[in-house]
Design a protein around this motif. Structure first.
Motif, PDB file in Angstrom:
ATOM      1  N   ILE A  21       0.869  -1.189   0.000  1.00 31.99           N
ATOM      2  CA  ILE A  21       0.000   0.000   0.000  1.00 31.99           C
ATOM      3  C   ILE A  21       0.898   1.229   0.000  1.00 31.99           C
ATOM      4  CG2 ILE A  21      -1.787   1.282   1.219  1.00 31.99           C
ATOM      5  CD1 ILE A  21      -2.716  -1.434   2.385  1.00 31.99           C
ATOM      6  N   ASP A  38       4.371   7.187   1.870  1.00 28.30           N
ATOM      7  CA  ASP A  38       4.133   6.417   3.095  1.00 28.30           C
ATOM      8  C   ASP A  38       3.829   4.966   2.721  1.00 28.30           C
ATOM      9  OD1 ASP A  38       3.424   5.447   5.595  1.00 28.30           O
ATOM     10  OD2 ASP A  38       1.611   6.638   5.756  1.00 28.30           O
ATOM     11  N   SER A  40       3.604   2.559   5.320  1.00 25.14           N
ATOM     12  CA  SER A  40       3.360   1.942   6.623  1.00 25.14           C
ATOM     13  C   SER A  40       2.077   1.114   6.701  1.00 25.14           C
ATOM     14  CB  SER A  40       3.351   3.000   7.723  1.00 25.14           C
ATOM     15  OG  SER A  40       2.262   3.892   7.544  1.00 25.14           O
ATOM     16  N   GLN A  41       1.159   1.292   5.763  1.00 25.91           N
ATOM     17  CA  GLN A  41      -0.069   0.502   5.797  1.00 25.91           C
ATOM     18  C   GLN A  41       0.050  -0.822   5.051  1.00 25.91           C
ATOM     19  OE1 GLN A  41      -3.755   2.629   5.205  1.00 25.91           O
ATOM     20  NE2 GLN A  41      -2.850   4.504   6.006  1.00 25.91           N
ATOM     21  N   SER A  42       1.197  -1.068   4.424  1.00 26.89           N
ATOM     22  CA  SER A  42       1.433  -2.364   3.782  1.00 26.89           C
ATOM     23  C   SER A  42       1.402  -3.439   4.858  1.00 26.89           C
ATOM     24  CB  SER A  42       2.789  -2.369   3.074  1.00 26.89           C
ATOM     25  OG  SER A  42       2.826  -1.376   2.066  1.00 26.89           O
ATOM     26  N   ASN A  43       0.963  -4.661   4.486  1.00 26.05           N
ATOM     27  CA  ASN A  43       0.820  -5.706   5.497  1.00 26.05           C
ATOM     28  C   ASN A  43       0.964  -7.086   4.892  1.00 26.05           C
ATOM     29  OD1 ASN A  43      -2.026  -6.814   4.808  1.00 26.05           O
ATOM     30  ND2 ASN A  43      -2.276  -4.584   4.837  1.00 26.05           N
TER      31      ASN A  43
END
Length: 135
Positions: A21, A38, A40-43
């Motif tokens: 993401i 950004d 940081s929402q990668s998962n």
């Protein structure tokens, strides 16, 4: 009554691929604007991300292991496809997450001076062009 030994072969569960993401603070700017990406929402639903690979679309790219905000400056006009791919702890690679970035031309700034400051009728006026074009 003999002893029976059974051997079982266990295979790991299928790897669920991670989700890349990519977010950016804006999608349109001018040359030398700072863009903040950004990731940081990668998962990863069944593990964790071990590698982030970010291609800014302008010939520059970066790879890193800890999610963070990444700053980038575009130095020419155009439309750029910024792409993020992440890899998980079982070597699964995500699909690309893409942000389209447009760097537009800045208009020139017209400016001039003249002398004499208070010209009289039929007096020669000299103009000096000090206009600029940021690109």
């Amino acid at each position: 009554m003999g002893t029976h030994i059974r051997h079982y072969e266990m295979t790991p569960a299928d790897n669920i691929l991670p989700n890349a993401i990519l977010l950016v603070d804006r999608n349109i700017g001018v040359i030398n604007n700072l863009f903040i990406f950004d990731v940081s929402q990668s998962n990863d639903p069944d593990g964790f991300i071990t590698l982030y690979e970010l291609d800014f679309g302008d010939g520059n790219n970066t790879s890193f292991v800890n999610p963070s905000s990444i700053n980038h400056i575009y130095t020419r006009t155009g439309v750029f496809n910024a792409k993020l791919v992440v890899t998980d702890n079982r070597s699964g690679r995500s699909a690309e997450s893409i942000q389209i970035i447009s760097i537009i031309n800045q208009p020139p700034k017209a400016n001039f001076s003249f002398n004499p400051a208070n010209p009289q009728t039929l007096e020669t006026i000299n103009f000096v062009d000090s206009s600029t074009d940021p690109e």
